[in-house]
Design an enzyme around this catalytic site. Structure first.
Site, PDB file in Angstrom:
ATOM      1  N   ASP A 151       0.835  -1.206   0.000  1.00 23.13           N
ATOM      2  CA  ASP A 151       0.000   0.000   0.000  1.00 23.13           C
ATOM      3  C   ASP A 151       0.871   1.258   0.000  1.00 23.13           C
ATOM      4  O   ASP A 151       2.067   1.195   0.323  1.00 23.13           O
ATOM      5  CB  ASP A 151      -0.866  -0.061   1.266  1.00 23.13           C
ATOM      6  CG  ASP A 151      -1.757   1.139   1.431  1.00 23.13           C
ATOM      7  OD1 ASP A 151      -2.291   1.638   0.428  1.00 23.13           O
ATOM      8  OD2 ASP A 151      -1.931   1.577   2.596  1.00 23.13           O
ATOM      9  N   ASP A 210      -0.360   4.987   1.173  1.00 19.80           N
ATOM     10  CA  ASP A 210      -0.570   5.946   2.267  1.00 19.80           C
ATOM     11  C   ASP A 210      -0.420   5.303   3.638  1.00 19.80           C
ATOM     12  O   ASP A 210      -1.030   4.279   3.910  1.00 19.80           O
ATOM     13  CB  ASP A 210      -1.951   6.597   2.128  1.00 19.80           C
ATOM     14  CG  ASP A 210      -2.039   7.385   0.840  1.00 19.80           C
ATOM     15  OD1 ASP A 210      -1.121   8.179   0.582  1.00 19.80           O
ATOM     16  OD2 ASP A 210      -3.003   7.187   0.076  1.00 19.80           O
TER      17      ASP A 210
END
Lengths: 176, 176
Positions: free
Chosen positions: A9, A11
């Site tokens: 991922d 963020d």
């Protein structure tokens, strides 16, 4: 032997978007948001009701995803992981359609060893065909076909269902 | 019983990008490119050497992916498929980073029954965790974990390794 595949991922895992919330919140309201306050909570639980709408809108404002700081050690560890695994970056960019180009450029700038062919901008991460997903949102693991590895973030401290890593150092200890 | 999952490509499958090539090529060089000429070939095999670079650059020009015509029957058949399957749109948008927002807006406009959570902008489609992939590029099937279904397009007429569909009608016959 085919390499195992790891999806990562963006963020709160490789890109520090909390710092952008803190920065803009400071500019707009002359207030600070500490990581300590945010522990176990979402933003809307710690800011005054009259500020919540502004905060919720930040990720849709142009520039939010631009020039975000890189999370400590993520470049070094991922460049090593990239030698031994198939590495993909998988971000729920569809939620913020203004973010596409900023996210793309950020990856090109800070993770230039990962080719664009290995970027995935999606919504529902159950679409990922990978062996591992390193993510700060546990809900992404619920229908994921591989193993979810929870990257520690203030909002997820009470989540206990998945293996947790507190830093990229710890990710390295698992995979390298 | 969980629903089977179908991933569907955009260009040449639901969005008619050949028509944009034809349109711009006509504007730039006052020449026509017929589908008949394109059979079994790529663009660079049918246009004059001095025009090839321009053509290759079209998908990077702003506006290329905007307002593309919808491929016949794709909306009707996909809206029915969407009732019985988990439907994702998976496009190799990373190749053309100017295309993100145009592709997103196009999907919102023409396929409003598919939520943004089910969009995937990627490069390497082997990252898709789906049972079927409907695509005009056979190379996307080589490492795909499900079954590839080749959507007929001029450039792929000589490809024989995969099940071919010639229209959305035929897709409907398989899945509905």
């Amino acid at each position: 032997m085919t390499k195992k595949r790891i999806a990562v991922d963006m963020d709160e895992v490789i890109a520090d978007s909390i710092s952008r919330f803190q920065e803009w919140y400071g500019i707009d309201f002359q207030l600070t948001l500490s990581l300590e306050e945010l522990r176990g909570k979402n933003f809307h639980e710690v800011v005054a009701p009259e500020h919540q709408e502004a905060l919720r809108g930040y990720p849709n404002r142009p520039g939010f995803f631009k020039d975000l700081p890189v999370i400590a050690d993520s470049q070094r560890i991922l460049s090593e992981i990239n030698q031994r695994y198939e590495l993909f970056i998988a971000t729920a960019a569809m939620e913020f359609s203004n973010s596409f180009l900023d996210k793309y450029n950020w990856l090109q700038q800070h993770f230039d060893f990962i080719p664009w062919r290995n970027y995935v901008f999606c919504g529902d991460k159950s679409i990922l065909n990978a062996d591992y997903l390193i993510d700060d949102n546990a809900f992404n693991f619920e229908r994921f076909r591989g193993e979810g590895i929870l990257f520690d973030a203030p909002h997820n401290v009470n989540e206990t269902r998945y293996r947790r890593v507190n830093s990229w150092q710890e990710v390295g200890e698992i995979f390298l």
